[in-house]
Design an enzyme around this catalytic site. Structure first.
Site, PDB file in Angstrom:
ATOM      1  N   HIS A  89       3.035   5.069   7.222  1.00 33.33           N
ATOM      2  CA  HIS A  89       4.096   4.785   6.240  1.00 33.33           C
ATOM      3  C   HIS A  89       5.329   4.226   6.955  1.00 33.33           C
ATOM      4  O   HIS A  89       5.881   3.179   6.561  1.00 33.33           O
ATOM      5  CB  HIS A  89       4.435   6.073   5.497  1.00 33.33           C
ATOM      6  CG  HIS A  89       5.608   5.976   4.578  1.00 33.33           C
ATOM      7  ND1 HIS A  89       5.500   6.034   3.200  1.00 33.33           N
ATOM      8  CD2 HIS A  89       6.953   5.854   4.821  1.00 33.33           C
ATOM      9  CE1 HIS A  89       6.684   5.937   2.653  1.00 33.33           C
ATOM     10  NE2 HIS A  89       7.589   5.840   3.618  1.00 33.33           N
ATOM     11  N   GLU A  90       5.761   4.911   8.010  1.00 29.40           N
ATOM     12  CA  GLU A  90       6.955   4.474   8.740  1.00 29.40           C
ATOM     13  C   GLU A  90       6.704   3.162   9.483  1.00 29.40           C
ATOM     14  O   GLU A  90       7.609   2.346   9.624  1.00 29.40           O
ATOM     15  CB  GLU A  90       7.397   5.558   9.722  1.00 29.40           C
ATOM     16  CG  GLU A  90       7.830   6.870   9.074  1.00 29.40           C
ATOM     17  CD  GLU A  90       8.995   6.703   8.116  1.00 29.40           C
ATOM     18  OE1 GLU A  90       9.800   5.766   8.325  1.00 29.40           O
ATOM     19  OE2 GLU A  90       9.110   7.495   7.168  1.00 29.40           O
TER      20      GLU A  90
END
Length: 359
Positions: A59-60
């Site tokens: 996600h990051e």
């Protein structure tokens, strides 16, 4: 970030795990022991949480790699018990760029959930409460599917500076400008943060941590954006100090201590004939005293690795650099020679004066 374990690099980005992550693992083990689970079940639960955080890293990375497309590098991604934090060098001022960067993270979770939906056999019935109560080999990937959907929904909450809040700011900035959009998004984020904290006392205590993180994160970024707006259009020359005390390489630690006691300076520029050769901090002086080096020339203990600004540089760039590096001060040069010094306190005073003049 201090007290973090470096797991390596992905696309040049350091992946760090903060030491507080151990509390989460400990809590899982403690919970499973309280249930009377055996070692295999406990390890499966720990593995499930680690798999969730792998999804968080992806996600990051979605945020970070999208930011790289716009020339914004990411120093590191740090895993905390409440999630992941990508340390971008700066946030884009373009609403379109911020919108795409903010959406990129949840989009990764959508892709993960979609892949799991394609490969997993369809459930024969609607999952009941028992299905979600414990991780088993049979429901491991089904639970991972639902967790990724929850991450998408949770990040859609407009609690700035979470993803949903950044999307909200970007959309508002198209019409209202970055400063006003940040104020609105930050105020809403703080209201939702208080709600998270309140709910955390009656349900999941991790909501308290998330609420605290969101509340202070919104406040900090709101202040940063307002400060940068005050500094816009101003040069380092306008905010630097020209009345300061310097040392020469031949000065001893004792000489520096006398100047430290006589004035208000805590850090010094070491210069020779107008050329900066080093910097010296109060902590370096104290350490030298502890090591009985009072008669030692400062040239032997000063820092030779330092950054400088030019008088024509933007004051906002100096402010951002000081905030990120936490360096006590920077020498300011004009035509390669020392013209002044600049630190966070002086820029903050400049901002207060400009703010007072506006109001």
């Amino acid at each position: 970030m201090k007290w973090a374990l470096n797991l390596g690099r992905v696309a040049g980005i350091k992946i760090l795990v903060h030491w507080t992550f151990l509390f989460l693992i400990g809590w899982i083990v403690f919970t499973e022991m309280g249930r009377g689970s055996d070692l295999a079940t406990t390890l499966l639960s720990v593995g499930f949480v680690l798999t969730i955080f792998l999804c968080v890293v992806l996600h990051e990375l979605g945020h970070s790699l999208t930011a790289q497309k716009y020339g914004i590098n990411t120093k590191s991604i740090t895993l905390l018990p409440i999630g992941g934090v990508a340390s971008l060098e700066r946030m884009p001022e373009s609403p379109k760029q911020e919108l795409l960067i903010a959406i990129a993270g949840p989009a990764v979770n959508v892709v993960i959930a979609f892949i799991l939906w394609l490969v997993l056999p369809p459930l024969t019935q609607i999952p009941d409460e028992a299905f979600f109560a414990r991780v088993t080999p049979a429901n491991f990937f089904y639970l991972l599917f639902f967790v990724n959907l929850m991450l998408v929904v949770f990040n859609a909450i407009p609690a700035f500076p979470m993803d949903g809040g950044r999307v909200l700011r970007a959309l508002l900035a198209f019409k209202l400008g970055r400063v006003r959009a940040t104020q609105i998004a930050a105020n809403l984020g703080q209201i939702l943060a208080i709600l998270f904290i309140f709910m955390g006392f009656f349900s999941n205590p991790f909501l308290i941590l998330i609420g605290v993180f969101v509340f202070f994160g919104a406040y900090t970024e709101n202040m940063m954006v307002q400060h940068l707006d005050f500094l816009r259009g101003h040069l380092v020359r306008e905010g630097m100090m020209t009345n300061y005390v310097t040392l020469t390489p031949e000065n001893t630690v004792r000489d520096a201590l006398e100047k430290l006691l006589m004035g208000s300076e805590h850090e010094f520029i070491v210069e020779l004939d107008g050329n900066v050769v080093g910097t010296l901090t109060r902590s370096q002086l104290i350490q030298a005293v502890k090591e009985d080096k009072t008669n030692t020339p400062v040239a032997e203990i000063m820092s030779r690795d330092f950054e400088t600004f030019d008088v024509k540089d933007k004051l906002s760039q100096a402010y951002t650099a000081l905030q990120k590096t936490r360096s006590p001060l920077y020498p300011v040069l004009e035509n390669g020679r020392l013209a002044g010094v600049i630190n966070t306190d002086n820029i903050n005073e400049f901002i207060m004066i400009k703010s007072a003049l506006v109001h």
